[in-house]
Design a protein around this motif. Structure first.
Motif, PDB file in Angstrom:
ATOM      1  N   LEU A  40       0.826  -1.210   0.000  1.00  0.00           N
ATOM      2  CA  LEU A  40       0.000   0.000   0.000  1.00  0.00           C
ATOM      3  C   LEU A  40       0.861   1.262   0.000  1.00  0.00           C
ATOM      4  O   LEU A  40       1.871   1.338   0.699  1.00  0.00           O
ATOM      5  CB  LEU A  40      -0.909   0.013   1.226  1.00  0.00           C
ATOM      6  CG  LEU A  40      -1.989  -1.067   1.263  1.00  0.00           C
ATOM      7  CD1 LEU A  40      -2.777  -0.955   2.564  1.00  0.00           C
ATOM      8  CD2 LEU A  40      -2.919  -0.941   0.068  1.00  0.00           C
ATOM      9  N   HIS A  41       0.442   2.231  -0.778  1.00  0.00           N
ATOM     10  CA  HIS A  41       1.074   3.551  -0.786  1.00  0.00           C
ATOM     11  C   HIS A  41      -0.029   4.588  -0.682  1.00  0.00           C
ATOM     12  O   HIS A  41      -1.139   4.360  -1.138  1.00  0.00           O
ATOM     13  CB  HIS A  41       1.845   3.781  -2.095  1.00  0.00           C
ATOM     14  CG  HIS A  41       3.012   2.875  -2.266  1.00  0.00           C
ATOM     15  ND1 HIS A  41       4.262   3.179  -1.769  1.00  0.00           N
ATOM     16  CD2 HIS A  41       3.118   1.666  -2.857  1.00  0.00           C
ATOM     17  CE1 HIS A  41       5.086   2.178  -2.055  1.00  0.00           C
ATOM     18  NE2 HIS A  41       4.417   1.251  -2.718  1.00  0.00           N
ATOM     19  N   ALA A  42       0.273   5.700  -0.080  1.00  0.00           N
ATOM     20  CA  ALA A  42      -0.697   6.796  -0.071  1.00  0.00           C
ATOM     21  C   ALA A  42       0.044   8.092  -0.313  1.00  0.00           C
ATOM     22  O   ALA A  42       1.124   8.301   0.240  1.00  0.00           O
ATOM     23  CB  ALA A  42      -1.419   6.857   1.270  1.00  0.00           C
TER      24      ALA A  42
ATOM     25  N   HIS B 130       0.731  11.863   0.334  1.00  0.00           N
ATOM     26  CA  HIS B 130       0.537  12.711   1.507  1.00  0.00           C
ATOM     27  C   HIS B 130       1.082  14.089   1.205  1.00  0.00           C
ATOM     28  O   HIS B 130       2.288  14.290   1.136  1.00  0.00           O
ATOM     29  CB  HIS B 130       1.258  12.102   2.726  1.00  0.00           C
ATOM     30  CG  HIS B 130       1.009  12.866   3.987  1.00  0.00           C
ATOM     31  ND1 HIS B 130       1.961  13.088   4.942  1.00  0.00           N
ATOM     32  CD2 HIS B 130      -0.104  13.474   4.441  1.00  0.00           C
ATOM     33  CE1 HIS B 130       1.444  13.798   5.930  1.00  0.00           C
ATOM     34  NE2 HIS B 130       0.199  14.044   5.647  1.00  0.00           N
TER      35      HIS B 130
ATOM     36  N   LEU C 164       1.432  17.907   2.329  1.00  0.00           N
ATOM     37  CA  LEU C 164       1.372  18.701   3.554  1.00  0.00           C
ATOM     38  C   LEU C 164       1.591  20.161   3.203  1.00  0.00           C
ATOM     39  O   LEU C 164       2.659  20.547   2.731  1.00  0.00           O
ATOM     40  CB  LEU C 164       2.459  18.209   4.515  1.00  0.00           C
ATOM     41  CG  LEU C 164       2.412  18.688   5.953  1.00  0.00           C
ATOM     42  CD1 LEU C 164       1.059  18.386   6.580  1.00  0.00           C
ATOM     43  CD2 LEU C 164       3.509  17.997   6.742  1.00  0.00           C
TER      44      LEU C 164
ATOM     45  N   TYR D   8       0.792  24.192   4.779  1.00  0.00           N
ATOM     46  CA  TYR D   8       0.381  24.830   6.010  1.00  0.00           C
ATOM     47  C   TYR D   8       0.804  26.294   6.012  1.00  0.00           C
ATOM     48  O   TYR D   8       1.949  26.596   5.674  1.00  0.00           O
ATOM     49  CB  TYR D   8       1.039  24.079   7.181  1.00  0.00           C
ATOM     50  CG  TYR D   8       0.248  24.205   8.435  1.00  0.00           C
ATOM     51  CD1 TYR D   8      -0.961  23.555   8.567  1.00  0.00           C
ATOM     52  CD2 TYR D   8       0.696  25.018   9.461  1.00  0.00           C
ATOM     53  CE1 TYR D   8      -1.712  23.710   9.700  1.00  0.00           C
ATOM     54  CE2 TYR D   8      -0.055  25.173  10.604  1.00  0.00           C
ATOM     55  CZ  TYR D   8      -1.261  24.508  10.725  1.00  0.00           C
ATOM     56  OH  TYR D   8      -2.005  24.668  11.839  1.00  0.00           O
ATOM     57  N   PRO D   9      -0.081  27.204   6.363  1.00  0.00           N
ATOM     58  CA  PRO D   9       0.303  28.632   6.313  1.00  0.00           C
ATOM     59  C   PRO D   9       1.020  29.099   7.594  1.00  0.00           C
ATOM     60  O   PRO D   9       0.654  28.690   8.696  1.00  0.00           O
ATOM     61  CB  PRO D   9      -1.059  29.335   6.188  1.00  0.00           C
ATOM     62  CG  PRO D   9      -2.015  28.424   6.888  1.00  0.00           C
ATOM     63  CD  PRO D   9      -1.487  27.015   6.739  1.00  0.00           C
TER      64      PRO D   9
ATOM     65  N   MET E 215       6.656  22.015  13.353  1.00  0.00           N
ATOM     66  CA  MET E 215       5.557  22.393  12.478  1.00  0.00           C
ATOM     67  C   MET E 215       4.696  23.498  13.093  1.00  0.00           C
ATOM     68  O   MET E 215       3.948  24.175  12.384  1.00  0.00           O
ATOM     69  CB  MET E 215       4.701  21.169  12.170  1.00  0.00           C
ATOM     70  CG  MET E 215       3.836  21.402  10.961  1.00  0.00           C
ATOM     71  SD  MET E 215       2.944  19.968  10.460  1.00  0.00           S
ATOM     72  CE  MET E 215       1.684  20.775   9.492  1.00  0.00           C
TER      73      MET E 215
ATOM     74  N   ASP F 187       2.640  32.575  15.135  1.00  0.00           N
ATOM     75  CA  ASP F 187       3.233  32.379  13.813  1.00  0.00           C
ATOM     76  C   ASP F 187       2.483  31.304  13.021  1.00  0.00           C
ATOM     77  O   ASP F 187       2.745  31.109  11.838  1.00  0.00           O
ATOM     78  CB  ASP F 187       4.714  31.984  13.928  1.00  0.00           C
ATOM     79  CG  ASP F 187       5.626  33.197  14.087  1.00  0.00           C
ATOM     80  OD1 ASP F 187       5.087  34.306  14.287  1.00  0.00           O
ATOM     81  OD2 ASP F 187       6.845  33.045  14.010  1.00  0.00           O
ATOM     82  N   SER F 188       1.596  30.587  13.712  1.00  0.00           N
ATOM     83  CA  SER F 188       0.829  29.555  13.026  1.00  0.00           C
ATOM     84  C   SER F 188      -0.394  29.212  13.866  1.00  0.00           C
ATOM     85  O   SER F 188      -0.933  30.064  14.552  1.00  0.00           O
ATOM     86  CB  SER F 188       1.709  28.331  12.809  1.00  0.00           C
ATOM     87  OG  SER F 188       0.949  27.320  12.196  1.00  0.00           O
TER      88      SER F 188
ATOM     89  N   VAL G 237      -3.076  17.273  11.458  1.00  0.00           N
ATOM     90  CA  VAL G 237      -2.830  16.882  10.072  1.00  0.00           C
ATOM     91  C   VAL G 237      -3.080  15.382   9.931  1.00  0.00           C
ATOM     92  O   VAL G 237      -2.457  14.584  10.618  1.00  0.00           O
ATOM     93  CB  VAL G 237      -1.380  17.197   9.672  1.00  0.00           C
ATOM     94  CG1 VAL G 237      -1.105  16.714   8.261  1.00  0.00           C
ATOM     95  CG2 VAL G 237      -1.112  18.689   9.801  1.00  0.00           C
ATOM     96  N   PRO G 238      -4.007  14.986   9.067  1.00  0.00           N
ATOM     97  CA  PRO G 238      -4.243  13.547   8.908  1.00  0.00           C
ATOM     98  C   PRO G 238      -3.041  12.866   8.249  1.00  0.00           C
ATOM     99  O   PRO G 238      -2.488  13.392   7.291  1.00  0.00           O
ATOM    100  CB  PRO G 238      -5.479  13.481   8.007  1.00  0.00           C
ATOM    101  CG  PRO G 238      -5.625  14.825   7.400  1.00  0.00           C
ATOM    102  CD  PRO G 238      -4.828  15.803   8.184  1.00  0.00           C
TER     103      PRO G 238
ATOM    104  N   PRO H 255      -1.470   9.288   6.471  1.00  0.00           N
ATOM    105  CA  PRO H 255      -1.948   8.035   5.866  1.00  0.00           C
ATOM    106  C   PRO H 255      -1.776   6.852   6.821  1.00  0.00           C
ATOM    107  O   PRO H 255      -0.766   6.777   7.530  1.00  0.00           O
ATOM    108  CB  PRO H 255      -1.040   7.860   4.644  1.00  0.00           C
ATOM    109  CG  PRO H 255      -0.422   9.193   4.405  1.00  0.00           C
ATOM    110  CD  PRO H 255      -0.372   9.892   5.721  1.00  0.00           C
ATOM    111  N   PHE H 256      -2.732   5.984   6.854  1.00  0.00           N
ATOM    112  CA  PHE H 256      -2.665   4.721   7.613  1.00  0.00           C
ATOM    113  C   PHE H 256      -2.494   4.935   9.125  1.00  0.00           C
ATOM    114  O   PHE H 256      -1.936   4.095   9.816  1.00  0.00           O
ATOM    115  CB  PHE H 256      -1.546   3.810   7.102  1.00  0.00           C
ATOM    116  CG  PHE H 256      -1.538   3.637   5.603  1.00  0.00           C
ATOM    117  CD1 PHE H 256      -2.645   3.118   4.950  1.00  0.00           C
ATOM    118  CD2 PHE H 256      -0.434   4.009   4.844  1.00  0.00           C
ATOM    119  CE1 PHE H 256      -2.651   2.955   3.572  1.00  0.00           C
ATOM    120  CE2 PHE H 256      -0.424   3.858   3.474  1.00  0.00           C
ATOM    121  CZ  PHE H 256      -1.539   3.323   2.827  1.00  0.00           C
TER     122      PHE H 256
END
Lengths: 152, 384
Positions: free
Chosen positions: A7-9, A11, A13, A15-16, B57, B118-119, B127-128, B130-131
């Motif tokens: 499996l690969h997904a 992703h 990302l 973000y401000p 982050m 700042d955020s 943040v979702p 994967p898996f």
């Protein structure tokens, strides 16, 4: 097991963020918007351009902000004969370390010159700012440096 | 035998929702310079710097220690960055103290910060991936079900959370550095605030703050400063997994082990009796009764009864978070260090309006991640 069964997904990302620049870097950027250069006074009396918020030797706060430039001297340079899309100039140019008049440290920027023969360590250059209406308080407010008295 | 170690200088910013007048470097320097002044030292007197903050982050400033090394006078000196989620401010202080107790350095500056403006840390936590199980809406979304489980397990009445929210904000009125100053806070104001993550209402959650904390730690032969030193009597850290089916998230094993370790070092057998006060990481109101039990201040199931009886209030027998705590100021990376710093201020007698009378021995605690990282220290006015 075949590769296709792993499996690969994807992703992605994104973000401000925002940044507060503080009283020293903020003043430097605001001055660029006004078409001027500011440097900070270090503990040994040297003028640091672009300014740091703190003295690089003692870590104390830097002293008074003073106006420097817009002319200066090339201390080192490299010719870019084939500019890339994201380079500041789309014609051949130089990356150069430039010590502005009144400053003791060199600053990196682009020099717009006809060719590498026009440049040398010690060549005098001056800043060519973008028009006031286009300046936003950024290093890119300086379009490039040009050789003093030159055609560019 | 480890070398004795003490806090000889403390500094913190006035925590606010937005410090747009300073850069990140300016923010951390504000706290660091205050700690140096309190210790009557300058940058050149410091042997090493240890910095901590929550995930990169949060501000999008990757490896900020690279940019902050010169800003914190670390040029030519060892510098370390510590990273244990929300407990990081506590772990950072402990790493700094280890550099002294091990005999390696005499004076270490330790600093922690967050510039949440700042955020947006809540969404940065959401943040979702994967898996992986989603955290949903920030820390509150993660902790709310654990709070519901605590309420069911202990039989605690609904209003206990509101009592903690009111108590800590009243304490914050005594602390000029606290972010939230809500003079009219009362049970009704909390009850009328918006429901964010059932059962947590808006005023039962910590604010988002910009702020920094700093301490100067010293070996016994290098003591200086304007107040008596706060001697470290014990320090411990523990970790456990985030997601594991056999884990008790209401009363984590890592927290119990960490307190058992630090109490053994400091000779604590009855924390409620022996400590004069405590600063404990309570970002959501219900974590006060939960941590009262986890830290052994009472029997299991009785934490809420101490809160209800006023035992943890400023005038109670064991004041918790006299500074106003995380519920009143939450510069995340610094929040754990503020717990450690505040108990040092208490035993040094420099806490001003929120000084607990005659405080001699106190516990600082920080937790982070999914209640999985714990850091604690015990400080006292007497040498260990």
């Amino acid at each position: 097991m075949a590769d296709s069964e792993v499996l690969h997904a994807e992703h992605r990302l994104e973000y401000p963020y925002s940044r507060s620049t503080g009283p020293i870097i903020g003043a430097f950027l605001t001055a660029l918007r006004d078409g001027r250069f500011l440097g900070a006074t270090g503990s040994n009396g040297s003028i640091i351009v672009p300014p740091t918020e703190y003295d690089p030797i003692t870590s104390d706060d830097v002293g008074e902000l003073v106006e420097v430039g817009p002319g200066g001297v090339i201390s080192s340079w490299a010719w870019v004969s084939t500019p890339l899309r994201k380079h500041p100039l789309q014609t051949p140019f130089a990356w150069a370390l430039i010590t502005l008049d009144g400053a003791d440290t060199a600053m990196l920027h682009a020099v717009d010159a006809a060719g590498p023969d026009d440049l040398a360590t010690g060549t005098r250059v001056t800043a060519r700012f973008r028009p006031a209406s286009e300046r936003i308080g950024s290093m890119a407010d300086i379009e490039a440096f040009v050789v003093e008295g030159g055609a560019a | 035998m480890a070398e004795r170690c003490a806090v000889i200088g403390v500094g913190q910013t006035h925590h606010k929702s937005k410090r747009d007048d300073v850069s990140i470097a300016g923010l951390v320097r504000e706290a660091a310079k205050m700690a140096l002044a309190d210790a009557d030292l300058t940058w050149s007197d410091i042997d090493a710097v240890v910095i901590g903050k929550a995930p990169d982050m949060f501000e999008g400033n990757m490896m900020p220690e690279i940019y902050l090394a010169p800003a914190l006078g670390a040029v030519g000196k060892p510098m370390f960055r510590v990273h244990t989620a929300g407990s990081v401010g506590g772990s950072t202080a402990l790493v700094a103290a280890h550099l002294i107790s091990s005999g390696i350095h005499k004076r270490v500056l330790t600093v922690a910060y967050e510039k949440q403006s700042d955020s947006d840390a809540m969404w940065a936590l959401s943040v979702p991936q994967p898996f992986a199980a989603p955290l949903l809406a920030g820390a509150g979304g993660y902790f709310a079900p654990h709070i519901r489980a605590y309420m069911r397990r202990s039989g605690a009445p609904e209003y206990i959370g509101r009592m903690v929210a009111v108590k800590d904000r009243k304490n914050a009125m005594r602390n000029p550095y606290a972010h939230l100053h809500l003079p009219d806070i009362d049970m009704k104001m909390v009850e009328d605030s918006m429901m964010l993550w059932d059962p947590l209402r808006y005023l039962e959650a910590c604010p988002s703050s910009d702020g920094a904390a700093a301490m100067v730690l010293s070996s016994e032969d290098a003591i200086s400063g304007h107040y008596p030193p706060a001697w470290i009597h014990g320090m411990a850290m523990r970790s456990e997994p985030t997601m594991f089916a056999g884990r008790d998230q209401i009363n984590p094993q890592a927290g119990r082990d960490c307190s058992a370790d630090v109490y053994a070092q400091a000779g604590i057998t009855n924390p409620r009796e022996q400590f004069d006060c405590a600063e404990v990481y309570v970002p959501f109101s219900w974590y006060e009764p939960m941590w009262l039990e986890n830290l052994g201040f009472c029997d299991l199931g009785d934490g809420w009864k101490l809160t209800e009886a006023g035992a943890t209030a400023f005038d109670g027998d064991i004041p918790w978070n006299a500074s106003g705590g995380v519920l009143s100021s939450n510069p995340i990376g610094a929040s754990g260090m503020l717990r450690f710093l505040e108990v040092a201020m208490q035993v040094r007698g420099q806490a001003g309006e929120h000084q607990v009378d005659g405080a001699k021995l106190a516990l600082g605690q920080a937790y982070g991640g999914g209640s999985q990282f714990f850091a604690m220290w015990v400080v006292g006015s007497e040498k260990p």
